[in-house]
Every structure is written in structure tokens, then in C-alpha cells.
Design a protein around this motif. Structure first.
Motif, PDB file in Angstrom:
ATOM      1  N   HIS A 293      -9.565  -8.765  15.835  1.00  0.00           N
ATOM      2  CA  HIS A 293      -9.046  -8.899  17.206  1.00  0.00           C
ATOM      3  C   HIS A 293      -7.576  -8.512  17.185  1.00  0.00           C
ATOM      4  N   TYR A 294      -7.283  -7.405  17.848  1.00  0.00           N
ATOM      5  CA  TYR A 294      -5.908  -6.923  17.956  1.00  0.00           C
ATOM      6  C   TYR A 294      -5.779  -6.213  19.287  1.00  0.00           C
ATOM      7  N   GLU A 295      -4.753  -6.555  19.994  1.00  0.00           N
ATOM      8  CA  GLU A 295      -4.475  -5.900  21.270  1.00  0.00           C
ATOM      9  C   GLU A 295      -3.013  -5.487  21.272  1.00  0.00           C
ATOM     10  N   ARG A 296      -2.784  -4.189  21.333  1.00  0.00           N
ATOM     11  CA  ARG A 296      -1.408  -3.690  21.345  1.00  0.00           C
ATOM     12  C   ARG A 296      -0.662  -4.331  22.501  1.00  0.00           C
ATOM     13  N   GLU A 297       0.525  -4.800  22.219  1.00  0.00           N
ATOM     14  CA  GLU A 297       1.357  -5.523  23.194  1.00  0.00           C
ATOM     15  C   GLU A 297       0.760  -6.886  23.562  1.00  0.00           C
ATOM     16  N   GLY A 298      -0.284  -7.289  22.830  1.00  0.00           N
ATOM     17  CA  GLY A 298      -0.909  -8.587  23.081  1.00  0.00           C
ATOM     18  C   GLY A 298      -0.163  -9.706  22.374  1.00  0.00           C
ATOM     19  N   ASN A 299      -0.691 -10.900  22.505  1.00  0.00           N
ATOM     20  CA  ASN A 299      -0.095 -12.072  21.897  1.00  0.00           C
ATOM     21  C   ASN A 299      -0.427 -12.081  20.397  1.00  0.00           C
ATOM     22  N   PRO A 300       0.575 -11.955  19.518  1.00  0.00           N
ATOM     23  CA  PRO A 300       0.313 -11.938  18.080  1.00  0.00           C
ATOM     24  C   PRO A 300      -0.395 -13.196  17.571  1.00  0.00           C
ATOM     25  N   ASN A 301      -0.235 -14.307  18.270  1.00  0.00           N
ATOM     26  CA  ASN A 301      -0.912 -15.534  17.855  1.00  0.00           C
ATOM     27  C   ASN A 301      -2.421 -15.435  18.031  1.00  0.00           C
ATOM     28  N   GLN A 302      -2.889 -14.442  18.794  1.00  0.00           N
ATOM     29  CA  GLN A 302      -4.313 -14.255  19.032  1.00  0.00           C
ATOM     30  C   GLN A 302      -4.959 -13.244  18.084  1.00  0.00           C
ATOM     31  N   TYR A 303      -4.149 -12.597  17.227  1.00  0.00           N
ATOM     32  CA  TYR A 303      -4.699 -11.610  16.302  1.00  0.00           C
ATOM     33  C   TYR A 303      -5.625 -12.287  15.295  1.00  0.00           C
ATOM     34  N   VAL A 304      -6.682 -11.567  14.916  1.00  0.00           N
ATOM     35  CA  VAL A 304      -7.597 -12.028  13.869  1.00  0.00           C
ATOM     36  C   VAL A 304      -7.789 -10.861  12.904  1.00  0.00           C
ATOM     37  N   THR A 305      -7.409 -11.079  11.647  1.00  0.00           N
ATOM     38  CA  THR A 305      -7.472 -10.043  10.618  1.00  0.00           C
ATOM     39  C   THR A 305      -8.244 -10.573   9.419  1.00  0.00           C
ATOM     40  N   GLU A 306      -9.207  -9.792   8.948  1.00  0.00           N
ATOM     41  CA  GLU A 306      -9.905 -10.162   7.725  1.00  0.00           C
ATOM     42  C   GLU A 306      -9.358  -9.317   6.587  1.00  0.00           C
ATOM     43  N   VAL A 307      -8.887  -9.975   5.539  1.00  0.00           N
ATOM     44  CA  VAL A 307      -8.421  -9.293   4.341  1.00  0.00           C
ATOM     45  C   VAL A 307      -9.576  -9.311   3.352  1.00  0.00           C
ATOM     46  N   GLN A 308      -9.900  -8.139   2.817  1.00  0.00           N
ATOM     47  CA  GLN A 308     -11.016  -7.992   1.887  1.00  0.00           C
ATOM     48  C   GLN A 308     -10.517  -7.323   0.601  1.00  0.00           C
ATOM     49  N   ILE A 309     -10.822  -7.962  -0.527  1.00  0.00           N
ATOM     50  CA  ILE A 309     -10.461  -7.381  -1.813  1.00  0.00           C
ATOM     51  C   ILE A 309     -11.706  -7.329  -2.688  1.00  0.00           C
ATOM     52  N   PRO A 310     -12.107  -6.126  -3.147  1.00  0.00           N
ATOM     53  CA  PRO A 310     -13.252  -6.030  -4.050  1.00  0.00           C
ATOM     54  C   PRO A 310     -12.903  -6.698  -5.393  1.00  0.00           C
ATOM     55  N   VAL A 311     -13.831  -7.487  -5.896  1.00  0.00           N
ATOM     56  CA  VAL A 311     -13.583  -8.204  -7.137  1.00  0.00           C
ATOM     57  C   VAL A 311     -14.784  -8.105  -8.081  1.00  0.00           C
ATOM     58  N   GLU A 312     -14.499  -8.400  -9.331  1.00  0.00           N
ATOM     59  CA  GLU A 312     -15.549  -8.542 -10.336  1.00  0.00           C
ATOM     60  C   GLU A 312     -15.121  -9.644 -11.280  1.00  0.00           C
ATOM     61  N   LYS A 313     -16.095 -10.288 -11.890  1.00  0.00           N
ATOM     62  CA  LYS A 313     -15.798 -11.358 -12.854  1.00  0.00           C
ATOM     63  C   LYS A 313     -15.090 -10.762 -14.061  1.00  0.00           C
ATOM     64  N   VAL A 314     -14.093 -11.478 -14.558  1.00  0.00           N
ATOM     65  CA  VAL A 314     -13.409 -11.060 -15.768  1.00  0.00           C
ATOM     66  C   VAL A 314     -14.343 -11.339 -16.932  1.00  0.00           C
ATOM     67  N   THR A 315     -14.543 -10.328 -17.758  1.00  0.00           N
ATOM     68  CA  THR A 315     -15.382 -10.512 -18.942  1.00  0.00           C
ATOM     69  C   THR A 315     -14.492 -10.790 -20.138  1.00  0.00           C
ATOM     70  N   LYS A 316     -14.919 -11.745 -20.926  1.00  0.00           N
ATOM     71  CA  LYS A 316     -14.089 -12.142 -22.085  1.00  0.00           C
ATOM     72  C   LYS A 316     -14.629 -11.573 -23.350  1.00  0.00           C
TER      73      LYS A 316
END
Length: 176
Positions: A153-176
Motif C-alpha cells: 500500500h503506497y500512495e504518492r503524496e499520501g499519508n506515510p503512516n498508511q504505507y505497507v511494505t513487505e521486505v523479503q529476503i531469500p534465505v537458506e539454512k547454514v550448513t555446518k
């Protein structure tokens, strides 16, 4: 400065981190570089204008949420390369003109994506990143690809408190 802020901030316990698979999707995208995170909004808006403008000129009106992809896995403070993309429902021609430089491709699926949803201004998005990065380390994962910011949810010139951003990071288990 942004990198220093990320390193200094404490874990924000109000974030819920989840692991999800993310399906591949057809996208239109363009590349850009922002000088730093404090001065990136106008450049990112221009990149999205380029992609949306081209997609709309091809007759597509129904698109998904805009996404920025950061292909470098090392955090940077300055000269940050990014790819701005928009999910589209069907293939359209690439545009290699200087005005657009938009290409169409299949954004690959990611088997395991660590995700967190941030509500509010982009100025506090670093808190979500800190929580996510701490979670990745705490639970024995490592970054395995490009970070994505999905602007739910982002609206240019909109209320920044209303923004909704999903941060996604690809991951894998660390192998020992």
C-alpha cells in the motif's frame, strides 16, 4: 548514514517474521541507482513512472504491487543499484528505447523467503530490516539472493503512516 542506523538499531519485537515460498511471476522492469537512502524517493518514483508508463502504453491496466529488487547482498550506504519492477498478467514487447529501457521477464521463484511486513513511513523501514536480519542470524539462516521490497500500500503524496511494505529476503539454512 543509513547503514550506521541499521547497525545501531535494536531488534523490534513487534515484527513477525515468516518463511514463505514465493512463486515466479511475469514482470516488467528497469534499472536505476539511488545516491543514498535519504535521497531516493524521487528517483524511485521516476523509475516506477517509467515502468508503469510503458506497461500502461501496452494496454495493460491491471498490474500487481510495485517491487524494488536489490541484487547486491552487501548493504551499502551510497550509489545503491536497484531494479524497479511491476508484475504483469501477460507478455509485452521489451522497450529498448532510451525513454523507457523496460524489459519483460519471469522473476524466479524463491523456495524460502524470510518476510516481514512494515506499516508506516519508509523512514522507519530500517527497523523491519534490522528485525529480519537479526532473525536470519538467530535461527541459522543466511541470505541466498536478492532482497525485495513489495509496496503493498503506497500512495504518492499520501499519508506515510498508511504505507505497507513487505521486505523479503531469500534465505537458506547454514550448513555446518
Amino acid at each position: 548514514i543509513r547503514l550506521q542506523e541499521l547497525k545501531q538499531e535494536k531488534s523490534m519485537s513487534n515484527y513477525e517474521i515468516i518463511l514463505n515460498p514465493v512463486k515466479s511471476q511475469l514482470v516488467a522492469g528497469t534499472l536505476g541507482v539511488v545516491p543514498d537512502f535519504d535521497n531516493c524517493t524521487s528517483i524511485i518514483e521516476k523509475l516506477f513512472d517509467r515502468v508503469y508508463g510503458y506497461v500502461f502504453s501496452q494496454g495493460i491496466k491491471d498490474v500487481g504491487s510495485g517491487i524494488n529488487v536489490y541484487h547486491e547482498t552487501k548493504l551499502r550506504d551510497k550509489h545503491i543499484p536497484l531494479e524497479t519492477i511491476v508484475p504483469i498478467p501477460h507478455v509485452i514487447p521489451n522497450d529498448n528505447s532510451q525513454a523507457h529501457s523496460v524489459w519483460v521477464y519471469e522473476l524466479p521463484e524463491v523456495e524460502t523467503m524470510a518476510c516481514v511486513v512494515h506499516h508506516g513511513s519508509f523512514n522507519s523501514l530500517g527497523n523491519a530490516y534490522c528485525s529480519l536480519l537479526e532473525w536470519i542470524e538467530k535461527y541459522g539462516y543466511q541470505i541466498a539472493g536478492s532482497t525485495r521490497e513489495v509496496y503493498l500500500h503506497y500512495e504518492r503524496e499520501g499519508n506515510p503512516n498508511q504505507y505497507v511494505t513487505e521486505v523479503q529476503i531469500p534465505v537458506e539454512k547454514v550448513t555446518k
